[in-house]
Design a protein around this motif. Structure first.
Motif, short mmCIF file in Angstrom:
data_model
loop_
_atom_site.label_atom_id
_atom_site.label_comp_id
_atom_site.label_asym_id
_atom_site.label_seq_id
_atom_site.Cartn_x
_atom_site.Cartn_y
_atom_site.Cartn_z
N ARG A 99 36.43 37.66 53.04
CA ARG A 99 35.99 39.22 52.77
C ARG A 99 35.37 39.07 51.18
O ARG A 99 34.30 39.64 51.14
CB ARG A 99 36.92 40.07 52.89
CG ARG A 99 36.34 41.77 53.17
CD ARG A 99 37.16 42.59 53.42
NE ARG A 99 38.68 42.59 52.81
CZ ARG A 99 39.78 42.28 53.37
NH1 ARG A 99 39.84 42.05 54.56
NH2 ARG A 99 40.99 42.15 52.51
N TYR A 100 36.03 38.71 50.32
CA TYR A 100 35.51 38.30 48.98
C TYR A 100 34.34 37.57 48.81
O TYR A 100 33.48 37.80 48.15
CB TYR A 100 36.66 38.10 48.07
CG TYR A 100 37.95 39.03 47.86
CD1 TYR A 100 37.44 40.24 47.75
CD2 TYR A 100 38.97 38.49 47.68
CE1 TYR A 100 38.53 41.22 47.58
CE2 TYR A 100 40.19 39.38 47.52
CZ TYR A 100 39.86 40.74 47.60
OH TYR A 100 40.78 41.37 47.22
N GLU A 101 34.40 36.58 49.65
CA GLU A 101 33.21 35.59 49.32
C GLU A 101 31.97 36.05 50.09
O GLU A 101 31.01 36.13 49.63
CB GLU A 101 33.66 34.10 50.35
CG GLU A 101 34.54 33.32 49.42
CD GLU A 101 34.99 32.01 50.41
OE1 GLU A 101 34.98 31.99 51.72
OE2 GLU A 101 35.91 31.33 49.76
N ASP A 102 32.13 36.69 51.32
CA ASP A 102 31.05 37.40 51.97
C ASP A 102 30.49 38.60 50.94
O ASP A 102 29.32 38.64 50.77
CB ASP A 102 31.45 38.15 53.23
CG ASP A 102 31.67 37.11 54.22
OD1 ASP A 102 31.30 36.05 54.15
OD2 ASP A 102 32.34 37.43 55.28
N LYS A 103 31.43 39.24 50.15
CA LYS A 103 31.03 40.42 49.07
C LYS A 103 30.15 39.55 48.19
O LYS A 103 29.26 40.04 47.69
CB LYS A 103 32.28 41.04 48.71
CG LYS A 103 31.83 42.32 47.90
CD LYS A 103 33.40 42.95 47.78
CE LYS A 103 33.23 44.43 47.21
NZ LYS A 103 34.36 45.01 46.85
N ALA A 104 30.73 38.56 47.76
CA ALA A 104 30.02 37.73 46.40
C ALA A 104 28.73 37.32 46.80
O ALA A 104 27.84 37.30 46.16
CB ALA A 104 31.05 36.89 46.11
N ALA A 105 28.55 36.65 48.03
CA ALA A 105 27.36 36.35 48.64
C ALA A 105 26.41 37.25 48.94
O ALA A 105 25.28 37.03 48.43
CB ALA A 105 27.42 35.62 49.91
N ALA A 106 26.86 38.42 49.38
CA ALA A 106 25.82 39.94 49.37
C ALA A 106 25.32 40.15 47.94
O ALA A 106 24.21 40.46 47.81
CB ALA A 106 26.58 40.82 50.10
N MET A 107 26.27 40.28 46.92
CA MET A 107 25.75 40.70 45.77
C MET A 107 24.91 39.57 45.11
O MET A 107 23.94 40.21 44.20
CB MET A 107 27.01 40.57 44.81
CG MET A 107 28.17 41.70 45.29
SD MET A 107 29.62 41.76 44.15
CE MET A 107 29.33 42.94 43.02
#
Length: 109
Positions: A99-107
């Motif tokens: 979830r954190y990696e997906d959030k970082a990738a989206a940012m």
């Protein structure tokens, strides 16, 4: 042949690595097969779970020894329950990290 409670108590009293090894070898198939099922066939994660379970057993050996004395299936039950908790914790950690990696990738997009 010593039963589980005797092996665990011998490990607690004398820190006998041989007795603990015997205990691990006796219950490794149960813990590993349960871990593999619980982590959706991810063998590497299952190995991590198994290591966590037996590390917890070594760390909590005196507490577990008092619980399992006299009850033949008690250690197997404790190991299975510990495997369930360790597998759930591992899966939660993976989901959280994803979830954190997906959030970082989206940012970063």
């Amino acid at each position: 042949m010593k039963d589980d409670a005797e092996l665990l108590m011998a490990y607690v009293k004398g820190d006998s690595e041989f007795d603990f090894t015997e205990l691990v070898e006796r219950h490794l198939p149960l813990v590993y097969s349960a871990a593999v099922r619980m982590v959706n066939e991810d063998v590497h994660l299952a190995q991590d779970v198994v290591q966590c379970v037996f590390t917890d057993l070594a760390r909590k050996s005196s507490e577990v020894a008092t619980r399992v004395s006299g009850d033949r299936e008690a250690l197997a039950g404790w190991l299975y329950t510990s495997t369930r908790f360790a597998a759930a914790t591992a899966i939660r950690a993976i989901r959280r990290r994803k979830r954190y990696e997906d959030k970082a990738a989206a940012m970063s997009e």
